[in-house]
Design a protein around this motif. Structure first.
Motif, PDB file in Angstrom:
ATOM      1  N   ASP A 133       5.325  -6.137   4.835  1.00 27.97           N
ATOM      2  CA  ASP A 133       4.542  -6.550   3.668  1.00 27.97           C
ATOM      3  C   ASP A 133       3.499  -7.609   4.015  1.00 27.97           C
ATOM      4  O   ASP A 133       2.441  -7.661   3.391  1.00 27.97           O
ATOM      5  CB  ASP A 133       5.475  -7.073   2.576  1.00 27.97           C
ATOM      6  N   LEU A 134       3.777  -8.439   5.009  1.00 27.50           N
ATOM      7  CA  LEU A 134       2.817  -9.463   5.420  1.00 27.50           C
ATOM      8  C   LEU A 134       1.541  -8.828   5.966  1.00 27.50           C
ATOM      9  O   LEU A 134       0.469  -9.419   5.909  1.00 27.50           O
ATOM     10  CB  LEU A 134       3.437 -10.397   6.459  1.00 27.50           C
ATOM     11  N   LEU A 135       1.632  -7.604   6.432  1.00 23.22           N
ATOM     12  CA  LEU A 135       0.453  -6.904   6.951  1.00 23.22           C
ATOM     13  C   LEU A 135      -0.618  -6.729   5.876  1.00 23.22           C
ATOM     14  O   LEU A 135      -1.789  -6.548   6.194  1.00 23.22           O
ATOM     15  CB  LEU A 135       0.841  -5.550   7.539  1.00 23.22           C
ATOM     16  N   ASN A 136      -0.217  -6.790   4.606  1.00 17.76           N
ATOM     17  CA  ASN A 136      -1.204  -6.730   3.518  1.00 17.76           C
ATOM     18  C   ASN A 136      -2.220  -7.856   3.658  1.00 17.76           C
ATOM     19  O   ASN A 136      -3.377  -7.704   3.265  1.00 17.76           O
ATOM     20  CB  ASN A 136      -0.526  -6.839   2.150  1.00 17.76           C
ATOM     21  N   LEU A 137      -1.787  -8.982   4.234  1.00 19.43           N
ATOM     22  CA  LEU A 137      -2.654 -10.142   4.416  1.00 19.43           C
ATOM     23  C   LEU A 137      -3.216 -10.233   5.828  1.00 19.43           C
ATOM     24  O   LEU A 137      -4.375 -10.591   6.013  1.00 19.43           O
ATOM     25  CB  LEU A 137      -1.884 -11.432   4.107  1.00 19.43           C
ATOM     26  N   THR A 138      -2.389  -9.924   6.814  1.00 21.63           N
ATOM     27  CA  THR A 138      -2.806 -10.122   8.201  1.00 21.63           C
ATOM     28  C   THR A 138      -3.503  -8.923   8.821  1.00 21.63           C
ATOM     29  O   THR A 138      -4.307  -9.076   9.739  1.00 21.63           O
ATOM     30  CB  THR A 138      -1.599 -10.490   9.082  1.00 21.63           C
ATOM     31  N   ARG A 139      -3.200  -7.716   8.341  1.00 25.60           N
ATOM     32  CA  ARG A 139      -3.807  -6.488   8.884  1.00 25.60           C
ATOM     33  C   ARG A 139      -4.119  -5.488   7.770  1.00 25.60           C
ATOM     34  O   ARG A 139      -3.674  -4.336   7.799  1.00 25.60           O
ATOM     35  CB  ARG A 139      -2.860  -5.833   9.899  1.00 25.60           C
ATOM     36  N   PRO A 140      -4.894  -5.893   6.775  1.00 25.02           N
ATOM     37  CA  PRO A 140      -5.205  -4.965   5.680  1.00 25.02           C
ATOM     38  C   PRO A 140      -5.908  -3.702   6.165  1.00 25.02           C
ATOM     39  O   PRO A 140      -5.793  -2.642   5.545  1.00 25.02           O
ATOM     40  CB  PRO A 140      -6.078  -5.789   4.733  1.00 25.02           C
ATOM     41  N   ASP A 141      -6.608  -3.802   7.299  1.00 27.06           N
ATOM     42  CA  ASP A 141      -7.285  -2.635   7.857  1.00 27.06           C
ATOM     43  C   ASP A 141      -6.282  -1.548   8.238  1.00 27.06           C
ATOM     44  O   ASP A 141      -6.535  -0.353   8.025  1.00 27.06           O
ATOM     45  CB  ASP A 141      -8.113  -3.036   9.073  1.00 27.06           C
ATOM     46  N   VAL A 142      -5.138  -1.946   8.760  1.00 24.63           N
ATOM     47  CA  VAL A 142      -4.098  -0.979   9.146  1.00 24.63           C
ATOM     48  C   VAL A 142      -3.524  -0.314   7.901  1.00 24.63           C
ATOM     49  O   VAL A 142      -3.353   0.912   7.864  1.00 24.63           O
ATOM     50  CB  VAL A 142      -2.980  -1.670   9.963  1.00 24.63           C
ATOM     51  N   ILE A 143      -3.243  -1.106   6.873  1.00 24.41           N
ATOM     52  CA  ILE A 143      -2.682  -0.561   5.634  1.00 24.41           C
ATOM     53  C   ILE A 143      -3.673   0.400   4.984  1.00 24.41           C
ATOM     54  O   ILE A 143      -3.310   1.507   4.563  1.00 24.41           O
ATOM     55  CB  ILE A 143      -2.291  -1.699   4.659  1.00 24.41           C
ATOM     56  N   ARG A 144      -4.949   0.004   4.919  1.00 25.53           N
ATOM     57  CA  ARG A 144      -5.975   0.893   4.339  1.00 25.53           C
ATOM     58  C   ARG A 144      -6.097   2.183   5.128  1.00 25.53           C
ATOM     59  O   ARG A 144      -6.230   3.269   4.555  1.00 25.53           O
ATOM     60  CB  ARG A 144      -7.326   0.172   4.296  1.00 25.53           C
ATOM     61  N   ALA A 145      -6.051   2.088   6.444  1.00 26.00           N
ATOM     62  CA  ALA A 145      -6.170   3.290   7.279  1.00 26.00           C
ATOM     63  C   ALA A 145      -5.016   4.250   7.031  1.00 26.00           C
ATOM     64  O   ALA A 145      -5.223   5.465   6.948  1.00 26.00           O
ATOM     65  CB  ALA A 145      -6.225   2.899   8.759  1.00 26.00           C
ATOM     66  N   ILE A 146      -3.812   3.721   6.896  1.00 25.85           N
ATOM     67  CA  ILE A 146      -2.656   4.581   6.627  1.00 25.85           C
ATOM     68  C   ILE A 146      -2.798   5.229   5.263  1.00 25.85           C
ATOM     69  O   ILE A 146      -2.583   6.447   5.110  1.00 25.85           O
ATOM     70  CB  ILE A 146      -1.345   3.787   6.734  1.00 25.85           C
ATOM     71  N   HIS A 147      -3.197   4.473   4.249  1.00 27.15           N
ATOM     72  CA  HIS A 147      -3.394   5.052   2.916  1.00 27.15           C
ATOM     73  C   HIS A 147      -4.474   6.139   2.969  1.00 27.15           C
ATOM     74  O   HIS A 147      -4.326   7.202   2.350  1.00 27.15           O
ATOM     75  CB  HIS A 147      -3.757   3.963   1.907  1.00 27.15           C
ATOM     76  N   ARG A 148      -5.539   5.876   3.705  1.00 27.13           N
ATOM     77  CA  ARG A 148      -6.610   6.864   3.839  1.00 27.13           C
ATOM     78  C   ARG A 148      -6.073   8.146   4.471  1.00 27.13           C
ATOM     79  O   ARG A 148      -6.411   9.258   4.044  1.00 27.13           O
ATOM     80  CB  ARG A 148      -7.748   6.277   4.676  1.00 27.13           C
ATOM     81  N   GLU A 149      -5.235   8.001   5.495  1.00 32.61           N
ATOM     82  CA  GLU A 149      -4.651   9.184   6.152  1.00 32.61           C
ATOM     83  C   GLU A 149      -3.795   9.991   5.185  1.00 32.61           C
ATOM     84  O   GLU A 149      -3.835  11.223   5.198  1.00 32.61           O
ATOM     85  CB  GLU A 149      -3.821   8.756   7.361  1.00 32.61           C
ATOM     86  N   TYR A 150      -3.012   9.296   4.351  1.00 31.71           N
ATOM     87  CA  TYR A 150      -2.196  10.010   3.363  1.00 31.71           C
ATOM     88  C   TYR A 150      -3.079  10.750   2.361  1.00 31.71           C
ATOM     89  O   TYR A 150      -2.796  11.891   1.987  1.00 31.71           O
ATOM     90  CB  TYR A 150      -1.248   9.061   2.629  1.00 31.71           C
ATOM     91  N   ILE A 151      -4.162  10.120   1.921  1.00 33.19           N
ATOM     92  CA  ILE A 151      -5.085  10.778   0.983  1.00 33.19           C
ATOM     93  C   ILE A 151      -5.710  12.004   1.638  1.00 33.19           C
ATOM     94  O   ILE A 151      -5.771  13.078   1.036  1.00 33.19           O
ATOM     95  CB  ILE A 151      -6.168   9.784   0.508  1.00 33.19           C
ATOM     96  N   GLU A 152      -6.158  11.840   2.870  1.00 32.07           N
ATOM     97  CA  GLU A 152      -6.771  12.965   3.585  1.00 32.07           C
ATOM     98  C   GLU A 152      -5.778  14.101   3.824  1.00 32.07           C
ATOM     99  O   GLU A 152      -6.173  15.260   3.915  1.00 32.07           O
ATOM    100  CB  GLU A 152      -7.369  12.479   4.904  1.00 32.07           C
ATOM    101  N   ALA A 153      -4.498  13.767   3.890  1.00 30.63           N
ATOM    102  CA  ALA A 153      -3.462  14.787   4.088  1.00 30.63           C
ATOM    103  C   ALA A 153      -3.087  15.472   2.776  1.00 30.63           C
ATOM    104  O   ALA A 153      -2.330  16.440   2.786  1.00 30.63           O
ATOM    105  CB  ALA A 153      -2.219  14.165   4.719  1.00 30.63           C
ATOM    106  N   GLY A 154      -3.624  14.965   1.641  1.00 31.69           N
ATOM    107  CA  GLY A 154      -3.391  15.626   0.369  1.00 31.69           C
ATOM    108  C   GLY A 154      -2.530  14.878  -0.628  1.00 31.69           C
ATOM    109  O   GLY A 154      -2.188  15.422  -1.677  1.00 31.69           O
TER     110      GLY A 154
END
Length: 89
Positions: free
Chosen positions: A36-57
């Motif tokens: 959960d701390l990655l929301n603050l320290t690595r938001p780019d990683v979290i956004r990229a994973i969400h983007r991958e899920y969206i692209e996967a449908g």
């Protein structure tokens, strides 16, 4: 009307994203780290994973806040950042 409401009215099946922790681990995050701390320290990683899920449908994306509660964050000494972590998530 937004897409989610339209889909709800139609009924049917929604596809949701998968296991965030497992996915983060596959990206090199240790299981002993506070995901959960990655929301603050690595938001780019979290956004990229969400983007991958969206692209996967995926129709529904869950926030990266599964462990963002007092009990879990206490183990990491992060209780005072609970609201900040949840807002970022």
């Amino acid at each position: 009307m937004n897409r989610f409401r339209e889909q709800l009215q139609k009924g049917g099946v929604f596809l949701s994203d998968g296991a965030m922790g497992t996915y983060l681990h596959s990206k090199g995050v240790d299981f002993d780290d506070c995901f959960d701390l990655l929301n603050l320290t690595r938001p780019d990683v979290i956004r990229a994973i969400h983007r991958e899920y969206i692209e996967a449908g995926s129709d529904i994306i869950q926030t990266n806040t599964f462990g963002a509660n007092r009990c879990k964050l206490h183990r990491f000494g992060l209780v005072e950042r609970l609201a900040e972590i949840n807002r970022a998530g």
